[in-house]
Write a protein that holds these residues in place. Structure first.
Motif, PDB file in Angstrom:
ATOM      1  N   ILE A  85       0.845  -1.199   0.000  1.00 15.97           N
ATOM      2  CA  ILE A  85       0.000   0.000   0.000  1.00 15.97           C
ATOM      3  C   ILE A  85       0.874   1.240   0.000  1.00 15.97           C
ATOM      4  N   ALA A  86       1.949   1.198   0.791  1.00 11.05           N
ATOM      5  CA  ALA A  86       2.882   2.323   0.836  1.00 11.05           C
ATOM      6  C   ALA A  86       3.410   2.600  -0.567  1.00 11.05           C
ATOM      7  N   ASP A  87       3.525   1.541  -1.335  1.00 13.90           N
ATOM      8  CA  ASP A  87       4.073   1.581  -2.676  1.00 13.90           C
ATOM      9  C   ASP A  87       3.074   2.140  -3.712  1.00 13.90           C
ATOM     10  N   LEU A  88       1.814   2.252  -3.281  1.00 13.81           N
ATOM     11  CA  LEU A  88       0.743   2.620  -4.221  1.00 13.81           C
ATOM     12  C   LEU A  88       0.597   4.139  -4.307  1.00 13.81           C
ATOM     13  N   SER A  89       0.320   4.634  -5.524  1.00 12.34           N
ATOM     14  CA  SER A  89       0.116   6.073  -5.724  1.00 12.34           C
ATOM     15  C   SER A  89      -1.172   6.539  -5.046  1.00 12.34           C
ATOM     16  N   MET A  90      -1.343   7.853  -4.913  1.00 13.36           N
ATOM     17  CA  MET A  90      -2.595   8.381  -4.372  1.00 13.36           C
ATOM     18  C   MET A  90      -3.762   7.979  -5.265  1.00 13.36           C
ATOM     19  N   ASP A  91      -3.568   8.046  -6.598  1.00 13.26           N
ATOM     20  CA  ASP A  91      -4.664   7.672  -7.497  1.00 13.26           C
ATOM     21  C   ASP A  91      -5.090   6.220  -7.260  1.00 13.26           C
ATOM     22  N   GLY A  92      -4.109   5.342  -7.050  1.00 10.92           N
ATOM     23  CA  GLY A  92      -4.414   3.936  -6.765  1.00 10.92           C
ATOM     24  C   GLY A  92      -5.157   3.769  -5.448  1.00 10.92           C
ATOM     25  N   ARG A  93      -4.805   4.606  -4.473  1.00  6.74           N
ATOM     26  CA  ARG A  93      -5.475   4.537  -3.167  1.00  6.74           C
ATOM     27  C   ARG A  93      -6.912   5.043  -3.262  1.00  6.74           C
ATOM     28  N   PHE A  94      -7.116   6.105  -4.048  1.00  2.00           N
ATOM     29  CA  PHE A  94      -8.492   6.591  -4.242  1.00  2.00           C
ATOM     30  C   PHE A  94      -9.370   5.473  -4.812  1.00  2.00           C
ATOM     31  N   THR A  95      -8.812   4.737  -5.765  1.00  2.00           N
ATOM     32  CA  THR A  95      -9.555   3.640  -6.390  1.00  2.00           C
ATOM     33  C   THR A  95      -9.944   2.584  -5.362  1.00  2.00           C
ATOM     34  N   MET A  96      -9.021   2.272  -4.484  1.00  2.00           N
ATOM     35  CA  MET A  96      -9.300   1.238  -3.478  1.00  2.00           C
ATOM     36  C   MET A  96     -10.334   1.700  -2.461  1.00  2.00           C
ATOM     37  N   ALA A  97     -10.121   2.917  -1.922  1.00  2.00           N
ATOM     38  CA  ALA A  97     -11.071   3.432  -0.919  1.00  2.00           C
ATOM     39  C   ALA A  97     -12.458   3.569  -1.535  1.00  2.00           C
ATOM     40  N   ASN A  98     -12.487   3.976  -2.792  1.00  2.00           N
ATOM     41  CA  ASN A  98     -13.749   4.158  -3.520  1.00  2.00           C
ATOM     42  C   ASN A  98     -14.616   2.912  -3.471  1.00  2.00           C
ATOM     43  N   MET A  99     -13.972   1.742  -3.589  1.00  2.00           N
ATOM     44  CA  MET A  99     -14.742   0.506  -3.691  1.00  2.00           C
ATOM     45  C   MET A  99     -14.919  -0.214  -2.352  1.00  2.00           C
ATOM     46  N   ALA A 100     -14.550   0.431  -1.253  1.00  2.00           N
ATOM     47  CA  ALA A 100     -14.804  -0.166   0.069  1.00  2.00           C
ATOM     48  C   ALA A 100     -16.295  -0.463   0.225  1.00  2.00           C
ATOM     49  N   ILE A 101     -17.135   0.428  -0.303  1.00  2.00           N
ATOM     50  CA  ILE A 101     -18.593   0.231  -0.225  1.00  2.00           C
ATOM     51  C   ILE A 101     -19.017  -1.044  -0.953  1.00  2.00           C
ATOM     52  N   GLU A 102     -18.267  -1.464  -1.961  1.00  4.00           N
ATOM     53  CA  GLU A 102     -18.649  -2.678  -2.704  1.00  4.00           C
ATOM     54  C   GLU A 102     -18.409  -3.943  -1.874  1.00  4.00           C
ATOM     55  N   ALA A 103     -17.721  -3.795  -0.730  1.00  3.98           N
ATOM     56  CA  ALA A 103     -17.647  -4.905   0.222  1.00  3.98           C
ATOM     57  C   ALA A 103     -18.600  -4.643   1.381  1.00  3.98           C
ATOM     58  N   GLY A 104     -19.451  -3.625   1.227  1.00  2.00           N
ATOM     59  CA  GLY A 104     -20.435  -3.304   2.262  1.00  2.00           C
ATOM     60  C   GLY A 104     -19.908  -2.401   3.363  1.00  2.00           C
ATOM     61  N   ALA A 105     -18.634  -1.965   3.245  1.00  2.85           N
ATOM     62  CA  ALA A 105     -18.008  -1.227   4.349  1.00  2.85           C
ATOM     63  C   ALA A 105     -18.606   0.160   4.531  1.00  2.85           C
ATOM     64  N   LYS A 106     -18.551   0.625   5.777  1.00  2.00           N
ATOM     65  CA  LYS A 106     -18.990   1.984   6.097  1.00  2.00           C
ATOM     66  C   LYS A 106     -17.952   2.974   5.593  1.00  2.00           C
ATOM     67  N   ASN A 107     -16.695   2.641   5.776  1.00  2.00           N
ATOM     68  CA  ASN A 107     -15.614   3.472   5.245  1.00  2.00           C
ATOM     69  C   ASN A 107     -14.405   2.599   4.956  1.00  2.00           C
ATOM     70  N   GLY A 108     -13.552   3.090   4.075  1.00  2.00           N
ATOM     71  CA  GLY A 108     -12.259   2.447   3.830  1.00  2.00           C
ATOM     72  C   GLY A 108     -11.228   3.515   4.121  1.00  2.00           C
ATOM     73  N   ILE A 109     -10.147   3.168   4.782  1.00  2.00           N
ATOM     74  CA  ILE A 109      -9.229   4.236   5.210  1.00  2.00           C
ATOM     75  C   ILE A 109      -7.773   3.812   5.115  1.00  2.00           C
ATOM     76  N   PHE A 110      -6.920   4.783   4.775  1.00  2.00           N
ATOM     77  CA  PHE A 110      -5.472   4.605   4.720  1.00  2.00           C
ATOM     78  C   PHE A 110      -4.851   5.512   5.778  1.00  2.00           C
ATOM     79  N   ILE A 111      -3.813   5.038   6.446  1.00  2.00           N
ATOM     80  CA  ILE A 111      -3.083   5.888   7.386  1.00  2.00           C
ATOM     81  C   ILE A 111      -2.289   6.908   6.561  1.00  2.00           C
ATOM     82  N   PRO A 112      -2.425   8.203   6.855  1.00  2.00           N
ATOM     83  CA  PRO A 112      -1.684   9.201   6.075  1.00  2.00           C
ATOM     84  C   PRO A 112      -0.177   8.972   6.140  1.00  2.00           C
ATOM     85  N   ASP A 113       0.501   9.124   5.007  1.00  2.00           N
ATOM     86  CA  ASP A 113       1.958   9.009   4.962  1.00  2.00           C
ATOM     87  C   ASP A 113       2.516  10.180   4.140  1.00  2.00           C
TER      88      ASP A 113
END
Lengths: 441, 169
Positions: free
Chosen positions: A203-231
C-alpha cells in the motif's frame, strides 16, 4: 486499550475521549456533499425545516455530475433545484458544468478533504476520501438534509477489519486489482457495517490515485468506510492540492468541529494504535495477484485475467470516480498508443475533472485516444449508472473501469458489465474481447 | 407497531439498482418511483404488489447506491415493511431516516416463501408466519433508532431537536 484511526476520528468529532464499536454517537461533520440525484431530495427535506441558512455555507458541496450536462428535461429540472438552492443559500462549493467534475475526483483535487476530517456525502462512493486518511462515508438524502441543518450526523461506531497487503505487485496490477481481489475474497457483504483499514508495504508503494480507487470501492464490500493511514504521499498530495488559507492537519475546515492544528499535532491521532482491536486481520500477498476482472453481476465475482476465457465485448468505458484520474488515463493511453479500437467496439473515455481533461490534452493522451477512434467525453457519471453517454442494449456486454456490475447497471437488464482496470479495458477495446494489456502487441 | 400482510420473497444481495434503476432517477416523485419498484429484479413486480404487502429478502438487501429513492419507492408502493437476513448499511440507515420499518431476521428470511401471510410485531421482536404456523425472532432496534422511527423519520427528530416545526413533505 488503543483505538483505530477510524475510532479516533469519530471520537474527536463526537467530542469524546474514546469510542467503542457499536456505540451510537452524534458527530460533527467537516464537509457535506450532494449531487444532482441525491441533493434535490435532501433540499426538499431541508426546506421543510424553514431555516434561512445551512450550518456553514463553506462546508456544503454541491456537484451536479450524474445526469449533466443534462440529458433530458426531467434531469434539467433536478439540476435547477440544486443550482437555485446553491445561489439562495450562498453555497461556496457549487460547481457548474464547465467547472465541475465527477464529485469524488473533484473534491480531493480541490483540497476540500484532508486527513482526520469527517465527511458525509449523499453518494455511496464518498468513501473515496478514506484514501487521504479521512473518515468519509456515504449516506442518504435525509441524512444530508439533517447534516446541512445541524452540522451533525448520527453514527454507530463500526468495528474495523485490517487488510494487510504484502509483497511486490505484478506489472499492470494497480489499486483496482487489489480491491477487486479483496472483494472477491471477502464478498460484497464481507465488511458490512464495518470499517476497512488498508495497510502494508504494498500500500505504501501505491500512488494516491491507486489509493483513491481502493477506498472508492470499500462500499462494494459493504463497508462503512475504507481508510489509509496518512503518509508522506498523503501530505505531499495535500500540500499540492489544499488551497492556501486552509490549514493542514485534519479537521482544518472545521474550526469548531475539532481542534487539530498543524501536522505535528495530527501525528498522534492519525494512525491506529498498536493495541487497537480489530474484528479481523486479513493478509494478502499481492505478488500472487494478476489483473482482475469482475464478472456479472456482482463485484465479488472477480478472477484473474488468465481465467477469463473468450468474452467478446460491445463497449468499453474508461472513467468514473473509480478510475477516471490522470494515472488511469495514462495507463489506458500506454496500451492504446498506435492501435485502433476494434471495429465492433465503442470505447468511451471520461476524464474525471476538467483539470484531468486538460492534463490529458497537455500530455497528448487525448490525441492518442482520438487516434485510436475512442470518444472522449466531458466529466460525467453517465454510463457508470446507466444514466446517459453509453447505455447498453439488451444482450450487449461492456468492460468498464467503473465500480458496479449489478443487473441493468449500465442499461438494459439483459446487458452485462465486467469490471477491470484501465489497461485491461483498453486492451479489450482493441481486441474486441476481454484481454490483458500484454496481449496487445 | 404490528404489520400483517402477504409476502414477496427475494434472494441475497438485492441491490439498489434492482430496487429502483438509475434510469428512473431523473425524478424524485415518490409515486413515479413506486411505479418502477423492484423492476429489474422482477419486471412484473410493480403491477403485482399491493398496499400492505411485505418484502422478504436474503442477506445484504439494498447494497450499492446511497439513493434514498430505493426505500422511498418501496414505501410509496405501499409495502408496509421489509424483513431480511441482513441489510446493507446505507439502505439500513436510509430506511430508518425516512421511517420505513425494516427487520433483520435470518430465520424468517430462510423460511418465508412468496405468498406466505406473516405478522411482524415490532415491539416484541417477533415474526409469526400464519401460513406455516411458525415463529421467528427479529432483532430489535436500539432505543435511539426506535425513537427516530417512532417520530416518523429523521427530519421530525431533527426538527424537535432544533425546536422547529416541520412543514409537510
Amino acid at each position: 486499550m488503543g483505538m483505530t484511526i477510524t475510532e479516533k476520528i469519530l471520537a474527536r468529532h463526537a467530542g469524546l475521549e474514546r469510542v467503542e464499536p457499536g456505540q451510537l454517537i452524534n458527530a460533527k461533520v467537516d464537509l457535506v456533499l450532494g449531487n444532482d440525484i441525491t441533493a434535490p431530495v435532501a433540499i426538499k427535506e431541508f426546506l421543510r425545516l424553514g431555516l434561512d441558512r445551512v450550518f456553514d455555507s463553506d462546508r456544503v458541496v454541491l456537484i451536479p455530475d450524474h445526469f449533466t450536462p443534462n440529458k433530458d428535461i426531467a434531469s434539467a429540472e433536478q439540476a435547477k433545484v440544486v443550482r437555485e438552492f446553491a445561489r439562495k443559500f450562498h453555497i461556496r462549493h457549487y460547481y457548474e458544468v464547465g467547472r465541475m467534475g465527477i464529485e469524488h475526483c473533484l473534491v480531493p483535487e480541490l483540497g476540500l478533504v484532508g486527513p482526520g476530517e469527517l465527511v458525509v456525502g449523499a453518494d455511496s462512493h464518498t468513501c473515496t476520501y478514506g484514501a487521504l486518511g479521512a473518515f468519509a462515508t456515504g449516506v442518504g438524502s435525509t441524512d444530508m438534509a439533517a447534516a446541512m441543518a445541524t452540522g451533525e450526523v448520527w453514527f454507530r461506531v463500526p468495528e474495523t477489519i485490517k487488510v494487510v497487503y504484502r509483497g511486490q505487485r505484478q506489472p499492470w496490477v494497480g489499486g483496482k486489482d487489489l480491491i477487486l481481489y479483496t472483494i472477491g475474497r471477502i464478498g460484497v457483504d464481507g465488511a458490512r457495517y464495518q470499517s476497512l483499514e488498508f495497510t502494508g508495504e504494498a500500500i505504501a508503494d501505491l500512488s494516491m490515485d491507486g489509493r483513491f480507487t481502493m477506498a472508492n470501492m470499500a462500499i462494494e464490500a459493504g463497508a462503512k468506510n475504507g481508510i489509509f493511514i496518512p503518509d508522506e504521499k498523503t501530505w505531499a498530495y495535500m500540500a499540492e492540492h489544499r488551497p492556501p488559507g486552509l490549514a493542514q492537519g485534519g479537521a482544518a475546515l472545521a474550526g469548531g468541529a475539532s481542534d487539530a492544528g498543524g501536522a505535528s499535532d495530527a501525528t498522534d491521532w492519525l494512525f491506529s494504535d498498536a493495541d487497537a482491536t480489530y474484528a479481523k486481520i486479513i493478509e494478502i500477498d499481492v505478488s500472487e495477484i494478476e489483473p482482475q476482472v469482475a464478472f456479472p453481476h456482482l463485484p465479488e465475482n472477480s478472477r484473474g485475467i488468465s481465467q477469463v476465457g473468450f468474452v467478446p465485448i460491445d463497449q468499453a468505458v474508461i472513467g468514473s470516480c473509480t478510475n477516471g484520474r490522470i494515472e488511469d488515463l495514462r495507463e489506458a493511453a500506454a496500451v492504446l498508443k498506435g492501435h485502433k479500437v476494434h471495429p465492433e467496439v465503442r470505447l468511451i473515455i471520461i476524464p474525471g475533472t476538467q483539470a484531468i481533461y486538460r492534463q490529458a490534452v497537455r500530455e497528448g493522451l487525448v490525441d492518442i485516444f482520438l487516434e485510436a477512434e475512442a470518444v472522449v467525453s466531458t466529466p460525467t457519471c453517465g454510463p457508470c449508472l446507466g444514466g446517459h453517454m453509453g447505455i447498453l442494449a439488451a444482450g450487449e456486454r461492456a468492460i468498464s473501469t467503473t465500480n458496479r456490475n449489478f443487473v441493468g447497471r449500465m442499461g438494459h437488464r439483459e446487458s452485462e458489465v465486467y469490471l477491470a482496470n484501465p489497461a485491461v479495458a483498453a486492451a479489450s477495446a482493441i481486441l474486441g474481447r476481454i484481454a490483458g494489456p500484454e496481449e496487445v502487441r | 407497531m404490528q404489520y400483517r400482510g402477504r409476502t414477496w420473497k427475494f434472494g441475497d444481495d438485492v441491490d439498489t439498482d434492482a430496487i429502483i434503476p438509475a434510469r428512473f432517477l431523473n425524478t424524485s416523485d415518490p409515486r413515479a418511483l413506486a411505479a418502477h419498484v423492484m423492476e429489474d429484479a422482477d419486471p412484473d413486480f410493480p403491477s403485482k404488489v399491493r398496499p400492505g404487502d411485505i418484502l422478504v429478502a436474503g442477506k445484504n438487501f439494498g447494497c450499492g447506491s446511497s439513493r434514498e429513492h430505493a426505500p422511498i419507492a418501496i414505501k410509496a408502493a405501499g409495502i408496509s415493511c421489509v424483513v431480511a437476513d441482513s441489510f446493507a448499511r446505507i439502505f439500513y440507515r436510509n430506511a430508518i431516516n425516512i421511517g420505513l420499518p425494516i427487520f433483520e431476521s435470518p430465520q424468517a428470511a430462510a423460511a418465508v416463501t412468496t405468498g406466505d401471510e406473516i405478522e411482524v410485531d415490532a415491539a416484541r421482536g417477533l415474526i409469526v408466519n400464519r401460513t406455516r404456523g411458525e415463529t421467528y425472532p427479529a432483532t430489535p432496534f436500539p432505543e435511539f433508532m426506535q425513537e427516530i422511527i417512532n417520530r416518523g423519520g429523521l427530519m421530525p427528530y431533527v426538527a424537535a431537536r432544533l425546536g422547529r416545526s416541520l412543514a409537510d413533505g
